[in-house]
Design a protein around this motif. Structure first.
Motif, mmCIF file in Angstrom:
data_model
loop_
_atom_site.group_PDB
_atom_site.id
_atom_site.type_symbol
_atom_site.label_atom_id
_atom_site.label_comp_id
_atom_site.label_asym_id
_atom_site.label_seq_id
_atom_site.Cartn_x
_atom_site.Cartn_y
_atom_site.Cartn_z
ATOM 1 N N ARG A 169 0.804 -1.234 0.000
ATOM 2 C CA ARG A 169 0.000 0.000 0.000
ATOM 3 C C ARG A 169 0.831 1.276 0.000
ATOM 4 N NH1 ARG A 169 -4.983 -0.902 -0.324
ATOM 5 N NH2 ARG A 169 -5.941 -2.779 0.524
ATOM 6 N N ARG A 171 4.580 3.659 -0.333
ATOM 7 C CA ARG A 171 5.806 3.702 -1.138
ATOM 8 C C ARG A 171 6.983 3.097 -0.387
ATOM 9 N NH1 ARG A 171 9.995 6.973 -3.955
ATOM 10 N NH2 ARG A 171 10.351 8.204 -2.099
ATOM 11 N N TRP A 312 6.795 3.055 -8.830
ATOM 12 C CA TRP A 312 5.760 2.962 -7.783
ATOM 13 C C TRP A 312 4.391 3.249 -8.393
ATOM 14 C CZ3 TRP A 312 3.165 1.549 -3.843
ATOM 15 C CH2 TRP A 312 2.331 2.398 -3.090
ATOM 16 N N GLN A 316 1.276 0.758 -8.635
ATOM 17 C CA GLN A 316 -0.065 1.118 -8.134
ATOM 18 C C GLN A 316 -1.125 0.855 -9.210
ATOM 19 O OE1 GLN A 316 -0.209 5.249 -7.021
ATOM 20 N NE2 GLN A 316 0.074 4.776 -4.858
ATOM 21 N N GLN A 319 -2.362 -2.548 -9.693
ATOM 22 C CA GLN A 319 -3.175 -3.048 -8.576
ATOM 23 C C GLN A 319 -4.607 -2.508 -8.632
ATOM 24 O OE1 GLN A 319 -1.806 -5.147 -5.761
ATOM 25 N NE2 GLN A 319 -0.581 -5.500 -7.584
ATOM 26 N N ARG A 328 -10.010 6.138 -7.015
ATOM 27 C CA ARG A 328 -8.727 5.592 -6.588
ATOM 28 C C ARG A 328 -8.102 6.422 -5.455
ATOM 29 N NH1 ARG A 328 -3.721 5.956 -10.378
ATOM 30 N NH2 ARG A 328 -2.659 5.786 -8.380
ATOM 31 N N GLY A 421 -1.344 8.644 -10.967
ATOM 32 C CA GLY A 421 -0.752 8.465 -9.636
ATOM 33 C C GLY A 421 -0.379 9.796 -9.006
#
Ligand SMILES: Cc1cc2nc3c(=O)[nH]c(=O)nc-3n(C[C@H](O)[C@H](O)[C@H](O)COP(=O)(O)OP(=O)(O)OC[C@H]3O[C@@H](n4cnc5c(N)ncnc54)[C@H](O)[C@@H]3O)c2cc1C
Length: 489
Positions: A169, A171, A312, A316, A319, A328, A421
């Motif tokens: 979940r 970083r 990262w 994400q 996922q 999100r 993100g």
């Protein structure tokens, strides 16, 4: 058998997912390697996987890249950049002993369902594992209809996201798993095709891109001509290599301190458009960085951005079902923004003013003009730019849609896992102690990091008044046809 060749036995197996589990088609003419965004011939795990499979099946590889007129935000800027990359991809594939065919979709030469038709003659299909936007949705559609095995291969990251495992979940947890893998995944060796290049029948007449006037071709298409080609980021592999050389010579020696300074043209690499379209991959960039003479703190900072943040956000996105969507965002942030959704918004700006970079906010306009003119914006300005949109639009959901729309339409590096993100991070981040109007506990951001620098005021004034193209303005922020399921491959 095909699955074993790539999923268990291959040296880069953790990059590969089996998207459609069918037997290899007996009588298939080739292994189809369909590229959407990884537009480079070397250091490309998608091509390498196809070659490896082709060698095992004693079949040639057919590399295919096509560009349609109707993908969201199709414009002169995006089309010309993609076509420049595609020309070099074709030339370098042929130098590597691989057939590469291309198709530019337009009214007189429409080829419906071309990928499906190419797949029908294939023994197996190898395509890209991209976690956002058109590349993700189209890959899923092709896999659903294919009658042959379909493999999705990650070429965008140095460390394959699958190695991180599901459910990480934060970083820091991601970095704990990512950092120890980096050295092992930094090496690569292009697979050598054992079979002579495919020269057989095709279900269409390919375009010979290297013989075409690409500017004239683009001018003739039914796409957004109001958004011009970026001179800051010329298309093609040579331009990408020039930027990489510039990173090593001029940017890296001061990167750790200069990267936050939007007023310095050599503070950051400007590589993100070439990374987004795969003209360069992270392994090649890190190899250049590691062999540079710059100080260790600069190399570490660059690695932190390119691997620690970029990968990262890729992870994400893998996922998430829909990384492009508002839901999100961290739930506490959605809640606090919802609590303040009915707050008065006295500073609202119209979509037309935002699109044109003609709002009442000079710093915001300076960033937006970079998007408009350069097809890229400095990271420090992007943070301020995104935060302000929250106060300027009627609801937090509208702010999200507007930020994504502007970023995706204008920026060459948009439509990327890093797009959604980073925007999500601006809508959440660490909760602020103070509860403010509109933002609730989402932190706000000032423009002091640019304005308060020596020369910052003058730089912002000049940047905000750069002549910019006049863009077509939609009545409202468009809803993406792929997200509503209306688009087809
Ligand atoms: C609101 C917002 C929107 C953004 N939208 C995008 C986008 O659409 N596409 C995109 O690639 N990046 C995006 N970023 C991240 C970052 O701003 C850009 O990657 C960076 O500005 C690209 O410039 P550069 O290549 O000169 O970066 P450099 O500083 O030279 O960094 C080298 C590379 O590291 C990676 N990198 C650097 N910073 C980040 C970061 N914060 N997140 C992820 N990767 C990073 C990029 O691949 C970049 O090319 C966004 C950031 C914010 C705050």
């Amino acid at each position: 058998m095909a699955a074993d060749v790539l999923i268990t036995d291959w040296k880069e197996a953790p990059r590969v997912r089996l998207l459609a589990d069918h037997p290899v088609a007996q009588g298939g003419r080739y292994v189809l390697c369909w590229l959407q965004q990884a537009l480079r011939a070397r250091d490309n795990a998608v091509i390498d996987a196809a070659v490896h499979l082709g060698n095992a099946l004693n079949l040639p590889v057919l590399v295919y890249h096509g560009i349609r007129e109707d993908y969201p935000y199709a414009s002169d800027r995006l089309h010309r950049f993609i076509l420049g990359a595609s020309v070099d991809l074709g030339i370098s594939c042929r130098e590597r002993g691989l057939a590469c065919v291309q198709h530019v979709d337009h009214a007189e030469r429409r080829e419906k369902g071309l990928v499906h038709r190419l797949a029908a003659d294939a023994a197996a299909v190898v395509l890209e594992d991209q976690p956002t936007f058109v590349a993700r949705w189209q890959a899923q559609r092709v896999a659903e209809r294919a009658q042959v095995p379909v493999f999705a291969v990650n070429a965008a990251c140095l460390v394959p996201p699958a190695l991180i495992g599901d459910g990480v979940r934060g970083r820091s947890g991601f970095l704990r798993r990512h950092e120890p893998e980096r050295t092992a995944w930094s090496q690569w060796k292009d697979e050598r095709p054992d079979v002579t290049p495919y020269a057989g029948e095709l279900p269409f007449a390919p375009d010979r891109l290297e013989e075409l006037d690409l500017d004239a071709l683009v001018a003739d298409l039914a796409i957004d001509h109001s958004l011009p080609v970026s001179t800051m980021h010329p298309p093609g592999r040579a331009a990408a290599e020039e930027r990489l050389a510039r990173l090593v010579a001029d940017v890296l020696p001061g990167y750790a301190s200069a990267r936050n300074d939007a007023t310095r043209s050599e503070g950051a690499s400007g590589l993100s458009p070439y990374l987004h379209f795969g003209v360069l991959g992270p392994r090649e960039i890190m190899a250049a960085v590691n062999s540079a003479t710059a100080g260790g703190q600069h190399k570490r900072k660059l690695a932190d951005e390119l691997l620690g943040f970029r990968e990262w956000f890729h992870y994400q996105a893998t996922q998430l079902q829909a990384p492009e969507q508002y839901d999100r965002i961290a739930s506490w942030a959605r809640q606090t923004l919802a609590d303040h959704a009915s707050d008065a918004r006295p500073e609202q700006e119209t979509l037309a003013a935002m699109l044109a970079g003609e709002t009442r906010d000079e710093t915001w306009n300076a960033g937006q003009r970079q998007f408009l003119v350069d097809g890229w914006m400095h990271n420090n300005l992007r943070m301020y730019w995104c935060k302000r949109i929250i106060a300027w639009t009627p609801t937090p959901e509208a702010a999200w849609a507007t930020a994504c729309y502007l970023n995706d339409r204008l920026s060459l590096d948009g439509r990327d896992p890093s797009t959604y993100g980073n925007i999500a991070a601006m809508f959440a981040g660490s909760p602020s102690e103070r509860e403010r109007a509109i933002y609730g506990r989402v932190a706000t951001r000032g423009d002091g990091s640019t304005r308060n620098r020596a020369g910052g005021e003058a730089w912002l004034a000049a940047a905000a008044s750069r002549p910019a193209p006049q863009l077509s303005v939609p009545a409202e922020v468009p809803v993406d046809p792929y997200l509503t399921g209306e688009a087809t491959v």
